[in-house]
Write a protein that holds these residues in place. Structure first.
Motif, PDB file in Angstrom:
ATOM      1  N   GLU A  36       0.858  -1.180   0.000  1.00  0.00           N
ATOM      2  CA  GLU A  36       0.000   0.000   0.000  1.00  0.00           C
ATOM      3  C   GLU A  36       0.896   1.233   0.000  1.00  0.00           C
ATOM      4  OE1 GLU A  36      -3.342   2.026   2.891  1.00  0.00           O
ATOM      5  OE2 GLU A  36      -2.944  -0.121   3.083  1.00  0.00           O
ATOM      6  N   LYS A  37       0.503   2.214  -0.772  1.00  0.00           N
ATOM      7  CA  LYS A  37       1.294   3.431  -0.880  1.00  0.00           C
ATOM      8  C   LYS A  37       1.514   4.031   0.500  1.00  0.00           C
ATOM      9  CE  LYS A  37       1.800   7.615  -3.502  1.00  0.00           C
ATOM     10  NZ  LYS A  37       1.403   8.339  -4.676  1.00  0.00           N
ATOM     11  N   GLY A  38       2.761   4.379   0.780  1.00  0.00           N
ATOM     12  CA  GLY A  38       3.113   4.977   2.061  1.00  0.00           C
ATOM     13  C   GLY A  38       3.508   3.959   3.119  1.00  0.00           C
ATOM     14  N   SER A  39       3.327   2.669   2.834  1.00  0.00           N
ATOM     15  CA  SER A  39       3.697   1.628   3.798  1.00  0.00           C
ATOM     16  C   SER A  39       5.188   1.346   3.713  1.00  0.00           C
ATOM     17  CB  SER A  39       2.944   0.323   3.505  1.00  0.00           C
ATOM     18  OG  SER A  39       1.574   0.501   3.621  1.00  0.00           O
TER      19      SER A  39
END
Length: 171
Positions: A36-39
């Motif tokens: 997931e984006k930002g993970s």
């Protein structure tokens, strides 16, 4: 430096080639992760760079083995039919003899005379061999025997030749 027989080196080249392929597949698996984006990136037991480092080390060993095998195949000889042949030449001769045997077996399986079709009511077309099929069948067997003899001589020689290569790394 530890030694390896030429026969083992030939087998090891096949093993290393397979290992390179496996590491390339591992690199493909390790190259990308879906998150997931930002993970944060998930913890990986092996990194892409680890597989890359391993593959480069094996490729280096493969190149060395290749050089040693080629040199040995040129520098060492076998005796066949009162003739001295470099291993590389003997390998090619065995291949050529097998090719001749394969073709001569086809001729040996032919009919001397074969009916094709009727022409009108009283005549027919036939296919007539311009050679003796039995002679070619026997020659094919002799080519096979000689190819096998050469292969056996090469194999025996390959076990007697020692190459400077650290075999313990892989065996």
């Amino acid at each position: 430096m530890p030694k390896i027989s030429l026969a083992e080196a030939v087998k090891l080249k096949s093993v290393l080639s397979k290992r390179i392929h496996e590491l390339e597949e591992e690199m493909d698996r390790l190259a990308f992760v879906e998150i997931e984006k930002g993970s944060k990136l998930p913890k990986q037991n092996r990194l892409f760079q680890d597989a890359e480092k391993d593959i480069e080390a094996i490729r280096k060993d493969f190149r060395l083995l290749d050089k040693l095998v080629y040199r040995a195949n040129i520098d060492h000889e076998i005796q066949f039919n009162n003739e001295s042949l470099a291993i590389v030449e003997a390998i090619e001769l065995a291949s050529q003899l097998r090719a001749r045997a394969r073709k001569f077996k086809e001729y040996g399986a032919s009919q001397k005379e074969e009916f094709l079709y009727m022409i009108g009511e009283s005549s027919s077309m036939i296919k007539l061999a311009t050679f003796d099929p039995e002679d070619y069948r026997l020659r094919a067997l002799e080519f096979d025997r000689n190819a096998n003899r050469i292969s056996n001589l090469i194999n025996a020689k390959n076990y007697s030749i020692e190459l400077d290569f650290e075999r313990d790394k892989y065996f």
